[in-house]
Design a protein around this motif. Structure first.
Motif, PDB file in Angstrom:
ATOM      1  N   THR A   5       1.118  -1.125   0.034  1.00  0.00           N
ATOM      2  CA  THR A   5       0.115  -0.009   0.103  1.00  0.00           C
ATOM      3  C   THR A   5       0.889   1.216  -0.056  1.00  0.00           C
ATOM      4  O   THR A   5       2.046   1.157   0.274  1.00  0.00           O
ATOM      5  N   ASP A   6       0.298   2.293  -0.218  1.00  0.00           N
ATOM      6  CA  ASP A   6       1.240   3.555  -0.310  1.00  0.00           C
ATOM      7  C   ASP A   6       1.480   4.009   1.272  1.00  0.00           C
ATOM      8  O   ASP A   6       1.981   5.148   1.332  1.00  0.00           O
TER       9      ASP A   6
ATOM     10  N   THR B 130       1.769  -0.964  -6.064  1.00  0.00           N
ATOM     11  CA  THR B 130       1.353  -0.126  -4.936  1.00  0.00           C
ATOM     12  C   THR B 130      -0.092   0.022  -5.296  1.00  0.00           C
ATOM     13  O   THR B 130      -0.553   0.642  -6.199  1.00  0.00           O
ATOM     14  N   VAL B 131      -1.035  -0.129  -3.997  1.00  0.00           N
ATOM     15  CA  VAL B 131      -2.569   0.159  -4.159  1.00  0.00           C
ATOM     16  C   VAL B 131      -2.534   1.361  -3.191  1.00  0.00           C
ATOM     17  O   VAL B 131      -1.894   1.587  -2.058  1.00  0.00           O
TER      18      VAL B 131
ATOM     19  N   VAL C 207      -4.430   3.831  -0.651  1.00  0.00           N
ATOM     20  CA  VAL C 207      -5.428   3.883   0.246  1.00  0.00           C
ATOM     21  C   VAL C 207      -5.547   5.411   0.789  1.00  0.00           C
ATOM     22  O   VAL C 207      -4.525   5.565   1.451  1.00  0.00           O
TER      23      VAL C 207
ATOM     24  N   ILE D 179     -10.722   0.269   2.995  1.00  0.00           N
ATOM     25  CA  ILE D 179      -9.402  -0.238   3.065  1.00  0.00           C
ATOM     26  C   ILE D 179      -9.426  -1.765   2.633  1.00  0.00           C
ATOM     27  O   ILE D 179      -8.659  -2.125   1.920  1.00  0.00           O
TER      28      ILE D 179
ATOM     29  N   ARG E 257     -10.322  -1.953  -1.213  1.00  0.00           N
ATOM     30  CA  ARG E 257      -9.378  -1.815  -2.072  1.00  0.00           C
ATOM     31  C   ARG E 257      -8.159  -2.581  -2.055  1.00  0.00           C
ATOM     32  O   ARG E 257      -7.555  -3.019  -3.334  1.00  0.00           O
ATOM     33  N   ILE E 258      -7.742  -3.122  -1.276  1.00  0.00           N
ATOM     34  CA  ILE E 258      -6.687  -4.037  -1.086  1.00  0.00           C
ATOM     35  C   ILE E 258      -6.881  -5.326  -1.483  1.00  0.00           C
ATOM     36  O   ILE E 258      -6.477  -6.039  -2.332  1.00  0.00           O
TER      37      ILE E 258
ATOM     38  N   VAL F  12       1.543  -5.616   4.425  1.00  0.00           N
ATOM     39  CA  VAL F  12       0.366  -4.531   4.901  1.00  0.00           C
ATOM     40  C   VAL F  12       0.806  -4.120   6.360  1.00  0.00           C
ATOM     41  O   VAL F  12       1.417  -5.171   7.120  1.00  0.00           O
TER      42      VAL F  12
END
Length: 395
Positions: free
Chosen positions: A113-114, A137-138, A140, A149, A152-153, A167
């Motif tokens: 994630t960012d 990278t996803v 959030v 959250i 999205r993931i 994570v």
């Protein structure tokens, strides 16, 4: 005084006297390097005196047993299997061990994630370059709810290709408590291994790592569990333990995980062996009392500093749970890069005698405030009184 939404919590009696911190400085950044209580400093010094009195005896007579005893003590505190856990120096070291042991190959991907801690993201990208895998990278949003959250993931996972999901338990840059239980469950349904970076979790949160079910989890004890710096625990699920390889080969290589990871010859093991003294201090103060105090004081700090900066409730990201770190946005256009953030941090330390974390994340600057038992409400009050003028002078 009764603690409430607008009031700070009462101090824990005697807690401030347990630390040797400079009283002329407001230390509002416990989340970066922690602070070691005086009894733990003394316990570690006794261990250093012991090794220097007779190095041969120290290293060759019982040291492995003492390491195992310490590991069991720390693992039990966080609900992890002691036989499936290893002492390491920090969460980033644990991440590097995991990345090496997963054995990525061309065509694999690692999903981040960012919010991923910068050094862990760098470790992921280095391993991907080395193996031909891909790091993806996803994004959030900092204001995302827990269901958002997870959604999205989950949507970003690619079963069969996503070889590892990384994570955070609590994010460093944005002070968010992530819904790791739901994220791990969603990933397991899709047969995607999960590495949870729990750098800030031990001591701050009640934990049951085995029940969490992550393939890999690592947490620092030197942030919120009062251990000497350089103390962390890597927990590994049973299916992965035989595949774990240390970063450096030692004489315990043939013993396998966890001793192959823990034994590194002449390193300073006093850091680890003194860690149970940190948990003793935490338990003496009262684990629940410390957590409640720190969460309430961090919320107070966010409120008074946010008010001083003219921020409304919608401008103050919530952590997603009772955590001891809070986030506030800086004025638009300020500290959008790491060098700018570091320069402001040093300026605040110099001009306001305050240590606070300044982050550059998501295209803007942020102030991250921590709270620990040695902090007092008036330290946040003074920051609230003086920070607006300092920021205005820099614009």
């Amino acid at each position: 005084m009764t603690a409430g939404p607008s009031a700070p919590p009462p101090a824990l009696p005697g807690a401030r006297l347990l630390f040797s911190l400079d009283p002329a400085v407001a230390h509002l950044n416990h989340g970066s390097f922690g602070a070691v209580p005086i009894p733990v400093q003394r316990a570690q010094q006794r261990l250093r005196d012991e090794v220097d009195a007779n190095p041969m005896r120290y290293f060759t007579q019982g040291l492995l047993d003492r390491i195992v005893h310490t590991r069991r003590h720390l693992a039990t505190f966080i609900g992890a299997d002691p036989d499936g856990s290893a002492l390491v120096t920090n969460a980033t070291t644990g991440a590097s061990i995991v990345l090496q042991s997963v054995r990525l190959k061309a065509g694999d991907e690692v999903l981040l994630t960012d919010h991923t801690y910068g050094a862990v993201a760098l470790a992921v990208r280095r391993e991907c370059r080395r193996t031909g895998a891909t790091a993806r990278t996803v994004a959030v949003p900092v204001t995302a709810t827990h269901p958002e959250i997870v959604a999205r993931i989950t949507a970003a996972l690619r079963p069969g290709r996503t070889r590892l999901l990384v994570v955070d338990h609590i994010t460093s840059a944005t002070a968010r408590l992530m819904p790791v239980e739901d994220i791990v469950a969603a990933a397991r349904e899709r047969d995607v291994p999960v590495f949870v970076d729990g750098a800030h979790a031990p001591g701050m949160l009640p934990l049951d790592i085995d029940a969490l079910g992550a393939d890999f989890w690592v947490g620092n004890f030197h942030k919120w569990a009062f251990a000497p710096r350089g103390t962390a625990l890597l927990a590994v699920a049973p299916d992965w333990r035989r595949r774990i390889e240390p970063l450096v080969v030692s004489w315990e290589q043939e013993a396998g995980f966890p001793l192959s990871v823990e034994w590194q010859g002449s390193m300073d093991h006093s850091t680890w062996l003194a860690a149970p003294a940190g948990l003793f201090v935490l338990r003496t103060l009262g684990v629940d009392a410390v957590r409640a105090h720190n969460a309430a004081l961090a919320a107070y700090g966010q409120r008074v500093v946010g008010d001083a900066l003219g921020l409304g409730p919608a401008d103050r990201p919530q952590p997603g749970g009772p955590t001891a770190m809070r986030l506030l946005p800086l004025p638009s256009g300020m500290c959008t890069t790491f060098p700018e953030a570091e320069a402001l941090r040093l300026h605040i330390a110099d001009k306001l005698a305050t240590e606070a974390k300044i982050e550059a994340w998501g295209g803007r600057g942020w102030l991250r405030l921590s709270a620990q038992v040695y902090n007092r409400p008036e330290e946040y009050d003074r920051l609230a009184e003086r920070l607006p003028a300092l920021l205005a002078a820099l614009r």
